[in-house]
Design a protein around this motif. Sequence first.
Motif, PDB file in Angstrom:
ATOM      1  N   UNK A   1      -4.713  -6.658  -1.905  1.00 11.43           N
ATOM      2  CA  UNK A   1      -3.948  -7.445  -1.037  1.00 11.43           C
ATOM      3  C   UNK A   1      -4.321  -8.787  -1.109  1.00 11.43           C
ATOM      4  N   UNK A   2      -3.512  -9.575  -0.475  1.00 10.92           N
ATOM      5  CA  UNK A   2      -3.717 -11.171  -0.623  1.00 10.92           C
ATOM      6  C   UNK A   2      -3.937 -11.760   0.806  1.00 10.92           C
ATOM      7  N   UNK A   3      -4.832 -12.742   1.037  1.00 12.00           N
ATOM      8  CA  UNK A   3      -5.264 -13.223   2.425  1.00 12.00           C
ATOM      9  C   UNK A   3      -4.033 -13.855   2.858  1.00 12.00           C
ATOM     10  N   UNK A   4      -3.098 -14.613   2.334  1.00 14.89           N
ATOM     11  CA  UNK A   4      -2.098 -15.395   3.040  1.00 14.89           C
ATOM     12  C   UNK A   4      -0.930 -14.660   2.574  1.00 14.89           C
ATOM     13  N   UNK A   5      -0.487 -13.578   2.866  1.00 15.06           N
ATOM     14  CA  UNK A   5       0.885 -12.914   2.407  1.00 15.06           C
ATOM     15  C   UNK A   5       1.795 -13.055   3.744  1.00 15.06           C
ATOM     16  N   UNK A   6       2.826 -13.589   3.761  1.00 18.20           N
ATOM     17  CA  UNK A   6       3.500 -13.937   4.880  1.00 18.20           C
ATOM     18  C   UNK A   6       4.509 -12.774   5.221  1.00 18.20           C
TER      19      UNK A   6
ATOM     20  N   UNK B   1       0.831  -1.206   0.107  1.00 19.33           N
ATOM     21  CA  UNK B   1       0.009  -0.191  -0.081  1.00 19.33           C
ATOM     22  C   UNK B   1       0.738   1.270  -0.141  1.00 19.33           C
ATOM     23  N   UNK B   2       0.109   2.394   0.138  1.00 18.79           N
ATOM     24  CA  UNK B   2       0.928   3.660   0.063  1.00 18.79           C
ATOM     25  C   UNK B   2       1.884   3.562   1.145  1.00 18.79           C
ATOM     26  N   UNK B   3       3.086   4.347   1.004  1.00 14.57           N
ATOM     27  CA  UNK B   3       4.258   4.216   1.935  1.00 14.57           C
ATOM     28  C   UNK B   3       3.818   4.588   3.081  1.00 14.57           C
ATOM     29  N   UNK B   4       3.256   5.634   3.372  1.00 16.32           N
ATOM     30  CA  UNK B   4       2.656   6.104   4.766  1.00 16.32           C
ATOM     31  C   UNK B   4       1.934   5.218   5.361  1.00 16.32           C
ATOM     32  N   UNK B   5       0.840   4.535   4.825  1.00 11.46           N
ATOM     33  CA  UNK B   5       0.137   3.505   5.483  1.00 11.46           C
ATOM     34  C   UNK B   5       0.975   2.193   5.778  1.00 11.46           C
TER      35      UNK B   5
ATOM     36  N   UNK C   1      -2.775  -7.060   5.742  1.00 10.14           N
ATOM     37  CA  UNK C   1      -3.769  -6.640   4.931  1.00 10.14           C
ATOM     38  C   UNK C   1      -3.945  -4.955   5.545  1.00 10.14           C
ATOM     39  N   UNK C   2      -3.601  -4.427   6.474  1.00 11.93           N
ATOM     40  CA  UNK C   2      -3.900  -3.252   7.208  1.00 11.93           C
ATOM     41  C   UNK C   2      -3.536  -2.223   6.376  1.00 11.93           C
ATOM     42  N   UNK C   3      -2.037  -2.311   5.905  1.00  7.25           N
ATOM     43  CA  UNK C   3      -1.731  -1.029   5.007  1.00  7.25           C
ATOM     44  C   UNK C   3      -2.506  -0.662   3.763  1.00  7.25           C
ATOM     45  N   UNK C   4      -2.747  -1.970   3.376  1.00 11.74           N
ATOM     46  CA  UNK C   4      -3.522  -1.826   1.943  1.00 11.74           C
ATOM     47  C   UNK C   4      -5.120  -1.079   2.296  1.00 11.74           C
ATOM     48  N   UNK C   5      -5.727  -1.541   3.367  1.00 12.20           N
ATOM     49  CA  UNK C   5      -7.068  -1.298   3.470  1.00 12.20           C
ATOM     50  C   UNK C   5      -6.943   0.147   4.029  1.00 12.20           C
TER      51      UNK C   5
END
Length: 279
Positions: free
Chosen positions: A218-223, A124-128, A227-231
Amino acid sequence: MEEHRVISGDVELAVHVTGEGPSVLLIHGFPDDHEVWENQVPALVAAGYRVIAPDTRGCGNSSIPASVADFRIDRLVADMIAVLDHFGIAKALLVAHDWGALIGWRLAIAHPERIERYVALSVGHPAALGAGGLRQMLKSYYIFLFQIRGLGEWLMRGRNWRMVRAMARTPQEAQRAVDRLSRRGRLTAGIDYYRANIRMFRQRDVPHCTGVPVLGVASEGDPYITERPMRETGRFVDGPFRFELVRNAGHWLQRDAPETVNSLLVDFLGSDLTNERAA
């Protein structure tokens, strides 16, 4: 794909092109090269686009710059501007993943006049990302290990490239990655992206992305990334923003769920944005 050579400052970039129509710039991440898009290129060409997929500096068949400082984010962005200028592209559609997404964000923020729409995969955005919290910091532990010269290389090569092989879905993909990174200087070049830009990963005062419609996937299983930064990226996009979560996929969602990702790309790149949620 036809390979072109593009000069950007002191480096020569290998840029792969195919198809006809509006130009889509694909930017890969670590430890990849343009081949990570092998499932997306046919779908985009079939949808009527010209695909432009560079190997970023130090990766694939592009040349390796002389120092760590040569991998700073401003130079990575300048490379993409050089690619657009080389092909006479005034404004491109942009799709980017992982490190490519970080380049893509900075490109869209600094040069919104050159980007029609942006699809950010995984990052996601660098600040997020910088405000991602403790869970994200723990998932990013490897970034800090990479700062110790030699340690990152040792970890990646150890036990017959065990860490690299664990990233791949199939033995064939794993061997391709090992072969790619085994080439002289390529592994250190990839890790130098992290060394040259370490402050970026905790930076929160990054300008908003203005004037560029964005799809964040985002993807559900990203190690590696929560998800938070993209959300939360919509808070940093002044314009249409859409969030999508791909289930049953890891960090390389373009390979784990190609049909889903291709559908999202084709839909967003060619859609009417009047009904998209404004951030």
